[in-house]
Design an enzyme around this catalytic site. Sequence first.
Site, PDB file in Angstrom:
ATOM      1  N   HIS A  51       5.132   1.126  -1.384  1.00 54.39           N
ATOM      2  CA  HIS A  51       5.466   2.532  -1.165  1.00 54.39           C
ATOM      3  C   HIS A  51       6.238   2.654   0.149  1.00 54.39           C
ATOM      4  CE1 HIS A  51       1.342   2.082   0.632  1.00 54.39           C
ATOM      5  NE2 HIS A  51       2.043   2.495   1.676  1.00 54.39           N
TER       6      HIS A  51
HETATM    7  C1  T46 Z   1       0.494   1.427   4.615  1.00 53.29           C
HETATM    8  C2  T46 Z   1      -0.073   0.084   4.345  1.00 53.29           C
HETATM    9  C3  T46 Z   1       0.212  -0.918   5.423  1.00 53.29           C
HETATM   10  C4  T46 Z   1      -7.406   6.941   2.492  1.00 53.29           C
HETATM   11  O1  T46 Z   1      -8.246   7.639   1.894  1.00 53.29           O
HETATM   12  N1  T46 Z   1      -7.113   7.189   3.801  1.00 53.29           N
HETATM   13  C5  T46 Z   1      -6.205   6.440   4.495  1.00 53.29           C
HETATM   14  O2  T46 Z   1      -5.981   6.706   5.694  1.00 53.29           O
HETATM   15  C6  T46 Z   1      -5.532   5.378   3.806  1.00 53.29           C
HETATM   16  C7  T46 Z   1      -4.498   4.538   4.527  1.00 53.29           C
HETATM   17  C8  T46 Z   1      -5.832   5.141   2.495  1.00 53.29           C
HETATM   18  N2  T46 Z   1      -6.771   5.904   1.858  1.00 53.29           N
HETATM   19  C9  T46 Z   1      -7.108   5.595   0.448  1.00 53.29           C
HETATM   20  C10 T46 Z   1      -6.020   5.831  -0.550  1.00 53.29           C
HETATM   21  C11 T46 Z   1      -6.322   4.793  -1.634  1.00 53.29           C
HETATM   22  O3  T46 Z   1      -7.246   5.312  -2.547  1.00 53.29           O
HETATM   23  O4  T46 Z   1      -7.424   4.196   0.372  1.00 53.29           O
HETATM   24  C12 T46 Z   1      -6.997   3.657  -0.861  1.00 53.29           C
HETATM   25  C13 T46 Z   1      -6.088   2.448  -0.646  1.00 53.29           C
HETATM   26  O5  T46 Z   1      -4.857   2.889  -0.055  1.00 53.29           O
HETATM   27  P1  T46 Z   1      -3.433   2.284  -0.463  1.00 53.29           P
HETATM   28  O6  T46 Z   1      -3.421   1.924  -1.903  1.00 53.29           O
HETATM   29  O7  T46 Z   1      -2.376   3.230   0.011  1.00 53.29           O
HETATM   30  O8  T46 Z   1      -3.411   0.926   0.392  1.00 53.29           O
HETATM   31  P2  T46 Z   1      -2.158  -0.007   0.707  1.00 53.29           P
HETATM   32  O9  T46 Z   1      -2.727  -1.257   1.292  1.00 53.29           O
HETATM   33  O10 T46 Z   1      -1.257  -0.142  -0.458  1.00 53.29           O
HETATM   34  O11 T46 Z   1      -1.327   0.784   1.850  1.00 53.29           O
HETATM   35  C14 T46 Z   1      -1.923   1.041   3.115  1.00 53.29           C
HETATM   36  C15 T46 Z   1      -1.561   2.448   3.599  1.00 53.29           C
HETATM   37  O12 T46 Z   1      -1.879   3.422   2.605  1.00 53.29           O
HETATM   38  C16 T46 Z   1      -0.116   2.608   3.949  1.00 53.29           C
HETATM   39  O13 T46 Z   1       0.025   3.749   4.762  1.00 53.29           O
HETATM   40  O14 T46 Z   1       1.501   1.544   5.270  1.00 53.29           O
HETATM   41  O15 T46 Z   1      -1.484   0.090   4.086  1.00 53.29           O
END
Ligand code: T46
Length: 145
Positions: A51
């Site tokens: 993303h």
């Molecule tokens: C990024 C990379 C490096 C929350 O509820 N609060 C938060 O502050 C974050 C970051 C995530 N979440 C929830 C949303 C999803 O249900 O945690 C779950 C996993 O998040 P996500 O699929 O977005 O994780 P990554 O590893 O793909 O991405 C994350 C960050 O979202 C993003 O900002 O830059 O790490």
Amino acid sequence: NNIPKLIDIETHRTEQSGSLSVIQSNTHLNFPIRRVYYIHSIEDDKARGFHGHKKLQQCIVATSGHVTLSLEGYGKTYSFELDAPNKGVLVPAGYWREMSNFSNDAVLMVLASDDYEPKDYIHDKQEFYAFDANRTNVEKVGYLA
Ligand code: T46
């Protein structure tokens, strides 16, 4: 500055009793830290990210283990090997990110400029390319005004 940058994190080594590394907003970052999260307990090296962020700025550090971070924005792609706790990557706003090659012991710590805001994410690659081609969109987002 819009270019991702590898930084050398200030580390204080004490003989035999280990090291202490420090990141301070005023000295090392170009944003105040608003949120900290970390990714850990990775069992089978599934890639993450896929993303872009419209406004969020971050500093990403593998405090343990190894991970490959690739960033795409302004028509360019960058790849960083994060394999030491004294290395960090400053990620400016508006970059697509992918994290891969996680070691089992990887802990990826992220220092972020803003609260969690789902509207700041771009999950569709084509949409990201449209955003990337027209940077004036950043000024038009407006939801954090
Ligand atoms: C990024 C990379 C490096 C929350 O509820 N609060 C938060 O502050 C974050 C970051 C995530 N979440 C929830 C949303 C999803 O249900 O945690 C779950 C996993 O998040 P996500 O699929 O977005 O994780 P990554 O590893 O793909 O991405 C994350 C960050 O979202 C993003 O900002 O830059 O790490």
